[in-house]
Design a protein around this motif. Structure first.
Motif, PDB file in Angstrom:
ATOM      1  N   LEU A 138       0.827  -1.208   0.000  1.00 49.53           N
ATOM      2  CA  LEU A 138       0.000   0.000   0.000  1.00 49.53           C
ATOM      3  C   LEU A 138       0.860   1.257   0.000  1.00 49.53           C
ATOM      4  O   LEU A 138       0.565   2.223  -0.711  1.00 49.53           O
ATOM      5  CB  LEU A 138      -0.923  -0.014   1.217  1.00 49.53           C
ATOM      6  CG  LEU A 138      -1.923  -1.175   1.286  1.00 49.53           C
ATOM      7  CD1 LEU A 138      -2.709  -1.125   2.586  1.00 49.53           C
ATOM      8  CD2 LEU A 138      -2.878  -1.148   0.099  1.00 49.53           C
ATOM      9  N   VAL A 139       1.943   1.246   0.790  1.00 48.84           N
ATOM     10  CA  VAL A 139       2.839   2.407   0.809  1.00 48.84           C
ATOM     11  C   VAL A 139       3.458   2.626  -0.572  1.00 48.84           C
ATOM     12  O   VAL A 139       3.537   3.763  -1.073  1.00 48.84           O
ATOM     13  CB  VAL A 139       3.935   2.215   1.871  1.00 48.84           C
ATOM     14  CG1 VAL A 139       4.994   3.307   1.754  1.00 48.84           C
ATOM     15  CG2 VAL A 139       3.328   2.210   3.267  1.00 48.84           C
ATOM     16  N   SER A 140       3.906   1.543  -1.207  1.00 53.45           N
ATOM     17  CA  SER A 140       4.513   1.655  -2.533  1.00 53.45           C
ATOM     18  C   SER A 140       3.524   2.186  -3.554  1.00 53.45           C
ATOM     19  O   SER A 140       3.851   3.004  -4.418  1.00 53.45           O
ATOM     20  CB  SER A 140       5.045   0.288  -2.983  1.00 53.45           C
ATOM     21  OG  SER A 140       5.997  -0.213  -2.078  1.00 53.45           O
ATOM     22  N   TYR A 141       2.287   1.726  -3.449  1.00 59.05           N
ATOM     23  CA  TYR A 141       1.268   2.140  -4.420  1.00 59.05           C
ATOM     24  C   TYR A 141       1.028   3.649  -4.368  1.00 59.05           C
ATOM     25  O   TYR A 141       0.877   4.305  -5.400  1.00 59.05           O
ATOM     26  CB  TYR A 141      -0.031   1.385  -4.146  1.00 59.05           C
ATOM     27  CG  TYR A 141      -1.146   1.741  -5.096  1.00 59.05           C
ATOM     28  CD1 TYR A 141      -1.286   1.092  -6.317  1.00 59.05           C
ATOM     29  CD2 TYR A 141      -2.064   2.745  -4.784  1.00 59.05           C
ATOM     30  CE1 TYR A 141      -2.299   1.417  -7.190  1.00 59.05           C
ATOM     31  CE2 TYR A 141      -3.073   3.088  -5.659  1.00 59.05           C
ATOM     32  CZ  TYR A 141      -3.188   2.420  -6.852  1.00 59.05           C
ATOM     33  OH  TYR A 141      -4.192   2.761  -7.717  1.00 59.05           O
ATOM     34  N   PHE A 142       0.981   4.184  -3.156  1.00 57.07           N
ATOM     35  CA  PHE A 142       0.625   5.594  -3.016  1.00 57.07           C
ATOM     36  C   PHE A 142       1.821   6.535  -3.036  1.00 57.07           C
ATOM     37  O   PHE A 142       1.644   7.754  -3.153  1.00 57.07           O
ATOM     38  CB  PHE A 142      -0.166   5.800  -1.721  1.00 57.07           C
ATOM     39  CG  PHE A 142      -1.547   5.225  -1.761  1.00 57.07           C
ATOM     40  CD1 PHE A 142      -2.550   5.809  -2.516  1.00 57.07           C
ATOM     41  CD2 PHE A 142      -1.852   4.072  -1.055  1.00 57.07           C
ATOM     42  CE1 PHE A 142      -3.824   5.276  -2.567  1.00 57.07           C
ATOM     43  CE2 PHE A 142      -3.123   3.523  -1.092  1.00 57.07           C
ATOM     44  CZ  PHE A 142      -4.116   4.130  -1.851  1.00 57.07           C
ATOM     45  N   THR A 143       3.046   6.035  -2.918  1.00 59.21           N
ATOM     46  CA  THR A 143       4.207   6.925  -2.839  1.00 59.21           C
ATOM     47  C   THR A 143       5.085   6.906  -4.079  1.00 59.21           C
ATOM     48  O   THR A 143       5.701   7.933  -4.413  1.00 59.21           O
ATOM     49  CB  THR A 143       5.074   6.570  -1.617  1.00 59.21           C
ATOM     50  OG1 THR A 143       5.500   5.199  -1.713  1.00 59.21           O
ATOM     51  CG2 THR A 143       4.279   6.759  -0.331  1.00 59.21           C
TER      52      THR A 143
ATOM     53  N   ASP B 236       6.066   7.103  -7.906  1.00 59.08           N
ATOM     54  CA  ASP B 236       5.492   7.752  -9.077  1.00 59.08           C
ATOM     55  C   ASP B 236       5.476   6.802 -10.266  1.00 59.08           C
ATOM     56  O   ASP B 236       6.343   5.947 -10.440  1.00 59.08           O
ATOM     57  CB  ASP B 236       6.309   8.991  -9.449  1.00 59.08           C
ATOM     58  CG  ASP B 236       6.245  10.056  -8.367  1.00 59.08           C
ATOM     59  OD1 ASP B 236       5.206  10.127  -7.686  1.00 59.08           O
ATOM     60  OD2 ASP B 236       7.234  10.798  -8.195  1.00 59.08           O
TER      61      ASP B 236
ATOM     62  N   HIS C 174       8.358   8.531 -13.773  1.00 56.69           N
ATOM     63  CA  HIS C 174       8.295   7.494 -12.751  1.00 56.69           C
ATOM     64  C   HIS C 174       9.672   7.217 -12.147  1.00 56.69           C
ATOM     65  O   HIS C 174      10.709   7.427 -12.767  1.00 56.69           O
ATOM     66  CB  HIS C 174       7.732   6.209 -13.357  1.00 56.69           C
ATOM     67  CG  HIS C 174       8.591   5.615 -14.434  1.00 56.69           C
ATOM     68  ND1 HIS C 174       8.575   6.083 -15.725  1.00 56.69           N
ATOM     69  CD2 HIS C 174       9.481   4.595 -14.395  1.00 56.69           C
ATOM     70  CE1 HIS C 174       9.434   5.373 -16.450  1.00 56.69           C
ATOM     71  NE2 HIS C 174      10.000   4.470 -15.674  1.00 56.69           N
TER      72      HIS C 174
ATOM     73  N   SER D  87       7.979   1.247  -9.084  1.00 58.08           N
ATOM     74  CA  SER D  87       6.615   0.912  -8.670  1.00 58.08           C
ATOM     75  C   SER D  87       6.286  -0.535  -9.020  1.00 58.08           C
ATOM     76  O   SER D  87       5.734  -1.284  -8.201  1.00 58.08           O
ATOM     77  CB  SER D  87       5.615   1.862  -9.336  1.00 58.08           C
ATOM     78  OG  SER D  87       4.293   1.490  -9.018  1.00 58.08           O
TER      79      SER D  87
ATOM     80  N   VAL E 163      -7.212  -1.875  -3.695  1.00 54.68           N
ATOM     81  CA  VAL E 163      -6.368  -0.870  -4.339  1.00 54.68           C
ATOM     82  C   VAL E 163      -6.268  -1.123  -5.833  1.00 54.68           C
ATOM     83  O   VAL E 163      -6.364  -0.200  -6.654  1.00 54.68           O
ATOM     84  CB  VAL E 163      -4.972  -0.867  -3.690  1.00 54.68           C
ATOM     85  CG1 VAL E 163      -4.009  -0.014  -4.502  1.00 54.68           C
ATOM     86  CG2 VAL E 163      -5.055  -0.338  -2.267  1.00 54.68           C
TER      87      VAL E 163
ATOM     88  N   ARG F 278      -9.385  -0.202  -7.636  1.00 54.90           N
ATOM     89  CA  ARG F 278      -9.445   1.253  -7.792  1.00 54.90           C
ATOM     90  C   ARG F 278      -8.575   1.715  -8.952  1.00 54.90           C
ATOM     91  O   ARG F 278      -8.869   2.723  -9.609  1.00 54.90           O
ATOM     92  CB  ARG F 278      -8.982   1.907  -6.480  1.00 54.90           C
ATOM     93  CG  ARG F 278      -8.737   3.404  -6.550  1.00 54.90           C
ATOM     94  CD  ARG F 278     -10.002   4.172  -6.871  1.00 54.90           C
ATOM     95  NE  ARG F 278      -9.741   5.591  -6.961  1.00 54.90           N
ATOM     96  CZ  ARG F 278      -9.298   6.206  -8.050  1.00 54.90           C
ATOM     97  NH1 ARG F 278      -9.063   5.503  -9.155  1.00 54.90           N
ATOM     98  NH2 ARG F 278      -9.107   7.504  -8.051  1.00 54.90           N
ATOM     99  N   ASP F 279      -7.528   0.967  -9.251  1.00 52.74           N
ATOM    100  CA  ASP F 279      -6.586   1.364 -10.286  1.00 52.74           C
ATOM    101  C   ASP F 279      -7.089   1.032 -11.693  1.00 52.74           C
ATOM    102  O   ASP F 279      -6.418   1.330 -12.671  1.00 52.74           O
ATOM    103  CB  ASP F 279      -5.241   0.663 -10.055  1.00 52.74           C
ATOM    104  CG  ASP F 279      -4.086   1.435 -10.694  1.00 52.74           C
ATOM    105  OD1 ASP F 279      -4.142   2.670 -10.685  1.00 52.74           O
ATOM    106  OD2 ASP F 279      -3.155   0.787 -11.198  1.00 52.74           O
TER     107      ASP F 279
END
Length: 349
Positions: free
Chosen positions: A62-67, A69, A74, A83, A168, A171-172
């Motif tokens: 989750l941290v990787s997904y939101f932080t 680029d 990227h 990512s 997640v 949502r993507d």
């Protein structure tokens, strides 16, 4: 040569063969965790640690997904997209640690008793069924899930957290629609033009029985939030959502709904072209009945009676676009649709 007699003689000789003795089971070898509770507790902590590492991997996912680029600017790692690497390794680690933990749990802590079972008829007897239920209960008992809350709770936590990456990733799949499902680009005074060719439609051009596929004449349009001018694919999507059909009938055939008395122009009515069942485009017209048929699942709408459903799986009437004419006699919209077009969705009241 008498083959039948030879076969009979061979069968008789087989009957006289001695029965194969039961080889039995080898002496059971106890595992270290079966005889030493200290080792069993250590194995329990190892399994719980593996499940905990799975939970950590989910949080790192989750941290990787939101932080990290993505896109043109990227972040990279060793020439690869950071990512992609982070998401793949953390999600893979979460599943891997759960798998290893379950294997260790089965090898070191679950019941370890050799059993044998005689063959039985294909259909189980009532006694066998009862024995099966008892065996299932015994298996649950021997798994230790009730006696070892540390293993049970850590497993439930790890498996429960695995649902977060699924949310997640769903949502993507695309941007959320926001309020885009509630409105279209139709607005007061916007002309109704023929589909593809884009020519405006004068009320005098239509005869009774004519059905025309149409769309809005968009000269200058912004999105629903008023942020930027629509163009390219966005413009085509906006036009497709606002696609309509025009039908001219004898004005006396129209039964206007409450508040819709002035929505038609000299027998010309306008409805959304998108079926309210699953969104198929509609244009199959029964001229005598003014019924419009959806070719996908045969939902049928009465255009002379506010687009009400008369047959099929559609659950609501076709949205109607209120019409009027401008100073040049061309058909224009009085406003946008007063309800969402297309199939129903989860937020629609």
């Amino acid at each position: 040569m008498d083959h039948g007699r030879d076969v009979t003689r061979a069968a008789d000789s087989e009957k006289n063969l001695p029965a194969i003795p039961d080889p039995g089971l080898p002496e059971h070898t106890w595992r270290p965790t079966d005889v030493d509770e200290r080792l069993a507790k250590r194995a329990e902590r190892q399994v719980a640690t593996l499940f905990g590492l799975s939970s950590v991997c989910v949080l790192l996912f989750l941290v990787s997904y939101f932080t990290l680029d993505v896109g043109d600017n990227h972040t990279t790692f060793a020439g690869f997209g950071a990512s992609t690497i982070a998401l793949g390794s953390t999600l893979g680690g979460a599943l891997l640690f759960i798998g290893i933990g379950i294997i260790q749990w089965a090898r070191k802590l679950m019941g370890d008793h050799e059993i044998s079972e005689m063959r039985h008829p294909a259909r189980s007897s009532d006694e066998d069924r009862e024995e099966t239920l008892k065996a299932l209960a015994l298996g649950a008992e021997e798994s230790g899930i009730g006696r070892r809350p540390l293993v049970r709770n850590s497993l439930l936590g790890a498996v429960g957290l695995l649902g977060l990456p699924a949310i997640v990733m769903l949502r993507d799949l695309g941007p959320l629609p926001g309020n885009k499902l509630y409105s279209t680009v139709w607005e007061k005074g916007m002309r109704v033009v023929r589909d593809v060719v884009g020519t405006p439609i004068n009320q005098a051009d239509l005869e009774i029985g004519d059905l025309v596929n149409a769309e809005p004449e968009i000269v200058f349009a912004v999105d629903e939030d008023g942020e930027h001018v629509l163009h390219g694919v966005e413009l085509q999507v906006a036009k497709s959502k606002a696609a309509v059909i025009l039908l001219r009938m004898d004005p006396s055939d129209i039964t206007p709904g409450k508040g819709r008395e002035n929505w038609s122009v000299d027998g010309i009515v306008c409805y959304s072209k998108i079926c309210t069942h699953v969104g198929c485009p509609i244009s199959l017209n029964e001229r005598k009945t003014h019924h419009l048929l959806c070719p996908c699942h045969q939902s049928t709408f009465d255009l002379a009676d506010s687009g009400k459903v008369v047959f099929g799986p559609a659950a609501r009437a076709l949205p109607q676009l209120p019409l009027m004419v401008d100073e040049e006699g061309f058909l224009v919209a009085q406003s946008d649709f007063t309800e969402p077009v297309g199939p129903s969705f989860w937020e629609r009241g």
